[in-house]
Design a protein around this motif. Structure first.
Motif, PDB file in Angstrom:
ATOM      1  N   MET A  27       0.927  -1.125   0.023  1.00 54.78           N
ATOM      2  CA  MET A  27      -0.223  -0.019   0.015  1.00 54.78           C
ATOM      3  C   MET A  27       0.741   1.435   0.116  1.00 54.78           C
ATOM      4  O   MET A  27       1.909   1.299   0.514  1.00 54.78           O
ATOM      5  N   THR A  28       0.522   2.189  -0.688  1.00 54.33           N
ATOM      6  CA  THR A  28       1.045   3.532  -0.921  1.00 54.33           C
ATOM      7  C   THR A  28       0.404   4.499   0.014  1.00 54.33           C
ATOM      8  O   THR A  28      -0.816   4.771  -0.351  1.00 54.33           O
ATOM      9  N   TYR A  29       1.008   5.257   0.833  1.00 48.93           N
ATOM     10  CA  TYR A  29       0.441   6.255   1.665  1.00 48.93           C
ATOM     11  C   TYR A  29       0.794   7.796   0.941  1.00 48.93           C
ATOM     12  O   TYR A  29       1.861   7.855   0.760  1.00 48.93           O
ATOM     13  N   ARG A  30      -0.446   8.441   0.614  1.00 50.00           N
ATOM     14  CA  ARG A  30      -0.332   9.783   0.014  1.00 50.00           C
ATOM     15  C   ARG A  30      -0.254  10.789   1.079  1.00 50.00           C
ATOM     16  O   ARG A  30      -1.174  11.065   2.048  1.00 50.00           O
ATOM     17  N   ILE A  31       0.753  11.616   1.060  1.00 51.15           N
ATOM     18  CA  ILE A  31       1.089  12.762   2.063  1.00 51.15           C
ATOM     19  C   ILE A  31       1.013  13.999   1.377  1.00 51.15           C
ATOM     20  O   ILE A  31       2.143  14.246   0.649  1.00 51.15           O
ATOM     21  N   ALA A  32       0.168  15.020   1.837  1.00 47.74           N
ATOM     22  CA  ALA A  32       0.318  16.346   1.549  1.00 47.74           C
ATOM     23  C   ALA A  32       1.486  16.919   2.235  1.00 47.74           C
ATOM     24  O   ALA A  32       1.410  16.834   3.380  1.00 47.74           O
ATOM     25  N   ILE A  92      12.985  11.647   7.490  1.00 48.12           N
ATOM     26  CA  ILE A  92      12.923  10.637   8.617  1.00 48.12           C
ATOM     27  C   ILE A  92      11.807   9.684   7.825  1.00 48.12           C
ATOM     28  O   ILE A  92      11.784   8.513   8.247  1.00 48.12           O
ATOM     29  N   LEU A  93      10.762  10.068   7.556  1.00 46.32           N
ATOM     30  CA  LEU A  93      10.011   9.298   6.696  1.00 46.32           C
ATOM     31  C   LEU A  93      10.351   8.379   5.585  1.00 46.32           C
ATOM     32  O   LEU A  93       9.952   7.422   5.365  1.00 46.32           O
ATOM     33  N   ILE A 151      -5.001  18.011  -1.091  1.00 46.04           N
ATOM     34  CA  ILE A 151      -5.000  17.402   0.270  1.00 46.04           C
ATOM     35  C   ILE A 151      -6.235  16.751   0.313  1.00 46.04           C
ATOM     36  O   ILE A 151      -5.939  15.659   0.949  1.00 46.04           O
ATOM     37  N   LYS A 152      -7.420  16.849  -0.370  1.00 48.60           N
ATOM     38  CA  LYS A 152      -8.535  16.106  -0.176  1.00 48.60           C
ATOM     39  C   LYS A 152      -8.227  14.681  -0.990  1.00 48.60           C
ATOM     40  O   LYS A 152      -8.934  13.637  -0.585  1.00 48.60           O
ATOM     41  N   GLY A 153      -7.200  14.555  -1.717  1.00 47.49           N
ATOM     42  CA  GLY A 153      -6.647  13.134  -2.242  1.00 47.49           C
ATOM     43  C   GLY A 153      -5.898  12.488  -1.362  1.00 47.49           C
ATOM     44  O   GLY A 153      -5.182  11.518  -2.089  1.00 47.49           O
ATOM     45  N   CYS A 154      -5.271  13.024  -0.649  1.00 48.17           N
ATOM     46  CA  CYS A 154      -4.176  12.431   0.243  1.00 48.17           C
ATOM     47  C   CYS A 154      -4.750  11.917   1.657  1.00 48.17           C
ATOM     48  O   CYS A 154      -5.950  12.013   2.254  1.00 48.17           O
ATOM     49  N   ASP A 155      -3.848  10.908   2.274  1.00 44.09           N
ATOM     50  CA  ASP A 155      -4.153  10.109   3.657  1.00 44.09           C
ATOM     51  C   ASP A 155      -3.954  11.134   4.903  1.00 44.09           C
ATOM     52  O   ASP A 155      -4.469  11.033   5.806  1.00 44.09           O
ATOM     53  N   SER A 156      -3.186  12.251   4.635  1.00 52.62           N
ATOM     54  CA  SER A 156      -2.614  13.180   5.660  1.00 52.62           C
ATOM     55  C   SER A 156      -1.873  14.408   5.269  1.00 52.62           C
ATOM     56  O   SER A 156      -1.643  14.497   4.095  1.00 52.62           O
ATOM     57  N   VAL A 157      -1.694  15.257   6.149  1.00 44.53           N
ATOM     58  CA  VAL A 157      -1.142  16.606   5.790  1.00 44.53           C
ATOM     59  C   VAL A 157       0.067  16.490   6.803  1.00 44.53           C
ATOM     60  O   VAL A 157      -0.170  16.441   7.857  1.00 44.53           O
ATOM     61  N   LEU A 158       1.385  16.839   6.205  1.00 42.64           N
ATOM     62  CA  LEU A 158       2.443  17.252   6.886  1.00 42.64           C
ATOM     63  C   LEU A 158       2.632  18.823   6.757  1.00 42.64           C
ATOM     64  O   LEU A 158       2.945  19.069   5.676  1.00 42.64           O
ATOM     65  N   PHE A 159       2.394  19.471   7.735  1.00 47.40           N
ATOM     66  CA  PHE A 159       2.356  21.033   7.834  1.00 47.40           C
ATOM     67  C   PHE A 159       3.672  21.581   8.536  1.00 47.40           C
ATOM     68  O   PHE A 159       4.172  21.141   9.780  1.00 47.40           O
ATOM     69  N   GLY A 160       4.330  22.654   7.972  1.00 46.96           N
ATOM     70  CA  GLY A 160       5.578  23.208   8.580  1.00 46.96           C
ATOM     71  C   GLY A 160       4.984  24.536   9.402  1.00 46.96           C
ATOM     72  O   GLY A 160       4.614  24.361  10.484  1.00 46.96           O
ATOM     73  N   ALA A 161       5.006  25.624   8.999  1.00 46.21           N
ATOM     74  CA  ALA A 161       4.709  27.034   9.722  1.00 46.21           C
ATOM     75  C   ALA A 161       4.400  27.915   8.691  1.00 46.21           C
ATOM     76  O   ALA A 161       5.079  28.044   7.460  1.00 46.21           O
ATOM     77  N   ILE A 168       7.660   0.526   3.727  1.00 46.31           N
ATOM     78  CA  ILE A 168       6.336   1.305   3.573  1.00 46.31           C
ATOM     79  C   ILE A 168       6.861   2.307   2.452  1.00 46.31           C
ATOM     80  O   ILE A 168       7.648   2.926   2.207  1.00 46.31           O
ATOM     81  N   GLU A 169       5.814   2.438   1.505  1.00 47.59           N
ATOM     82  CA  GLU A 169       5.695   3.279   0.346  1.00 47.59           C
ATOM     83  C   GLU A 169       4.916   4.516   0.757  1.00 47.59           C
ATOM     84  O   GLU A 169       3.808   4.649   1.082  1.00 47.59           O
ATOM     85  N   PHE A 170       5.876   5.843   0.618  1.00 47.11           N
ATOM     86  CA  PHE A 170       5.062   7.050   1.058  1.00 47.11           C
ATOM     87  C   PHE A 170       5.249   7.935  -0.593  1.00 47.11           C
ATOM     88  O   PHE A 170       6.162   7.657  -1.094  1.00 47.11           O
ATOM     89  N   GLU A 171       4.211   8.588  -1.124  1.00 45.87           N
ATOM     90  CA  GLU A 171       4.029   9.269  -2.030  1.00 45.87           C
ATOM     91  C   GLU A 171       3.902  10.752  -1.350  1.00 45.87           C
ATOM     92  O   GLU A 171       2.696  11.171  -1.122  1.00 45.87           O
ATOM     93  N   PHE A 172       4.837  11.555  -1.823  1.00 46.86           N
ATOM     94  CA  PHE A 172       4.821  12.900  -1.156  1.00 46.86           C
ATOM     95  C   PHE A 172       4.330  14.098  -2.264  1.00 46.86           C
ATOM     96  O   PHE A 172       4.732  13.956  -3.089  1.00 46.86           O
ATOM     97  N   LYS A 173       3.305  14.700  -1.956  1.00 46.36           N
ATOM     98  CA  LYS A 173       2.432  15.734  -2.874  1.00 46.36           C
ATOM     99  C   LYS A 173       2.759  17.078  -2.216  1.00 46.36           C
ATOM    100  O   LYS A 173       2.326  17.498  -1.293  1.00 46.36           O
ATOM    101  N   ASP A 174       3.823  17.902  -2.804  1.00 50.28           N
ATOM    102  CA  ASP A 174       3.867  19.050  -2.313  1.00 50.28           C
ATOM    103  C   ASP A 174       2.883  20.316  -2.623  1.00 50.28           C
ATOM    104  O   ASP A 174       2.140  20.249  -3.774  1.00 50.28           O
ATOM    105  N   VAL A 175       2.450  20.890  -1.728  1.00 46.83           N
ATOM    106  CA  VAL A 175       1.433  21.905  -1.809  1.00 46.83           C
ATOM    107  C   VAL A 175       1.772  23.212  -1.282  1.00 46.83           C
ATOM    108  O   VAL A 175       2.649  23.342  -0.314  1.00 46.83           O
TER     109      VAL A 175
END
Length: 361
Positions: free
Chosen positions: A1-6, A24-25, A63-73, A34-41
């Motif tokens: 399974m590939t996890y999509r992360i915004a 780290i991921l 973002i609505k098409g991703c599994d979660s959001v990694l947010f900076g500042a 584990i497969e991660f697919e990162f989507k820059d927004v």
């Protein structure tokens, strides 16, 4: 399974700390297969500069098409004169609304190795502490009716605190559910001796408690809770509270850990999607200098693995790696450690990554 992360890097030090978490991921991907697919927004000031909007439609759609959001500042002096709705901070508020993220989970952990970094006396924090603040995020005085007007006595202003039964029920269940995974104790913080909203809060929390008989519940006024956090923070397990009280109390607890740069957070609704971000600001004066502490963002990625992606073993491996780096006395400049070795953003990230192991416990 590939996890999509915004990946929403944002402004100031946001891109640096998010890059550390992505590294780290990537290490987690190698170790746990584990497969991660990162989507820059684009978000915040960076998004406004390109699109004229701090939270563009393209960002929301991705973002609505991703599994979660990694947010900076987000934020900075550059955008301070913009109208309220166009300021970078509008991005995080809009994102919470879009994902219906009504709860904020904010752990406050003092690792025993960092007790010298805490402003509290050693005998109070000898064994560290581990608190999780569960803060209601989309209601209360921050979202109530607001107005400013003039009368015969001059200028006046009004901010209305309002909570519905439904809003209190859902955040209470989130707190009790969180406590079931921890030490099974909830302290509900309110001001029921003064505020009608707090009286309703306390009544509803007690009703929801009946669904969780294994959990110990006690109530505490906000002023006492702030004092008790300084006097004896280890007495707390899960703190359940409203939007404004949670804002104040979680920031107090963050400073008791030794540095605001160490603390992660998760903003979630009823689904598995969440927004994971450090609690510190954009700190533009530190941007690009390899000086910012990325651990709050790295631990936010750990929370994402556990709460949104259902990967608790991988999450524990990040937490264990952070602890091991502290045991080896490495730290960034914002943390004081007797006899410690101060390193920069990139080096602390590399050290954490190299300590990630499968089944380290």
């Amino acid at each position: 399974m590939t996890y999509r992360i915004a990946v929403a890097r944002g402004d100031g030090v946001g891109p640096e700390v998010v890059e550390s978490a992505v590294q780290i991921l990537n290490r987690i991907s190698e170790v746990f297969e584990i497969e991660f697919e990162f989507k820059d927004v684009l978000v915040g000031g960076a998004a406004y500069d390109v699109t004229g909007n701090p939270l563009p439609e393209d960002t929301l759609n991705t973002i609505k098409g991703c599994d979660s959001v990694l947010f900076g500042a987000v934020g900075g002096d550059k955008w301070d004169d913009l109208p309220h709705e166009l300021r970078p901070e509008a991005a995080i508020l809009g994102l919470r609304k879009a994902l219906k993220a009504y709860s904020n989970l904010r752990p406050g952990i003092l690792y025993p190795q960092l007790k010298e970094a805490s402003p509290l006396k050693n005998h109070i924090v000898e064994n560290g502490f581990d608190i999780c603040v569960v803060r209601e995020l989309t209601g209360g005085i921050y979202f109530g009716r607001k107005r400013t007007w003039e009368d015969e006595n001059g200028e006046r202003a009004e901010d209305v605190e309002e909570y519905s039964r439904e809003e209190i029920e859902r955040i209470a269940r989130k707190a009790f559910h969180t406590a079931m995974k921890r030490r099974k104790k909830v302290t509900s913080v309110d001001k029921a001796n003064v505020l009608h909203t707090s009286r309703l809060w306390r009544k509803v929390v007690e009703e929801i408690h009946l669904e969780y008989p294994q959990v110990e519940l006690n109530h505490m006024y906000i002023d006492n809770a702030c004092m008790q956090a300084v006097r004896n923070p280890s007495q707390f397990d899960v703190i359940l509270t409203s939007n404004i009280f949670g804002d104040i109390l979680s920031d107090e607890i963050s400073m008791l850990t030794g540095s605001i740069g160490l603390l992660p957070s998760a903003s979630m609704g009823d689904g598995t999607e969440g927004i994971y971000e450090p609690i510190h600001g954009s700190a533009p004066d530190l941007a690009g200098l390899d000086r910012v502490n990325p651990i709050g963002t790295i631990l936010s990625a750990s929370m994402m693995l556990e709460h949104s992606l259902g990967l608790p073993e991988a999450a524990r491996s990040i937490e264990d790696a952070v602890k091991k780096v502290f045991e080896e006395k490495y730290h960034t400049e914002d943390v004081f450690m007797e006899g410690g070795k101060t390193v920069g953003t990139k080096e602390i990230t590399r050290l954490i990554a190299q300590n990630i192991e499968k089944g380290a416990n």
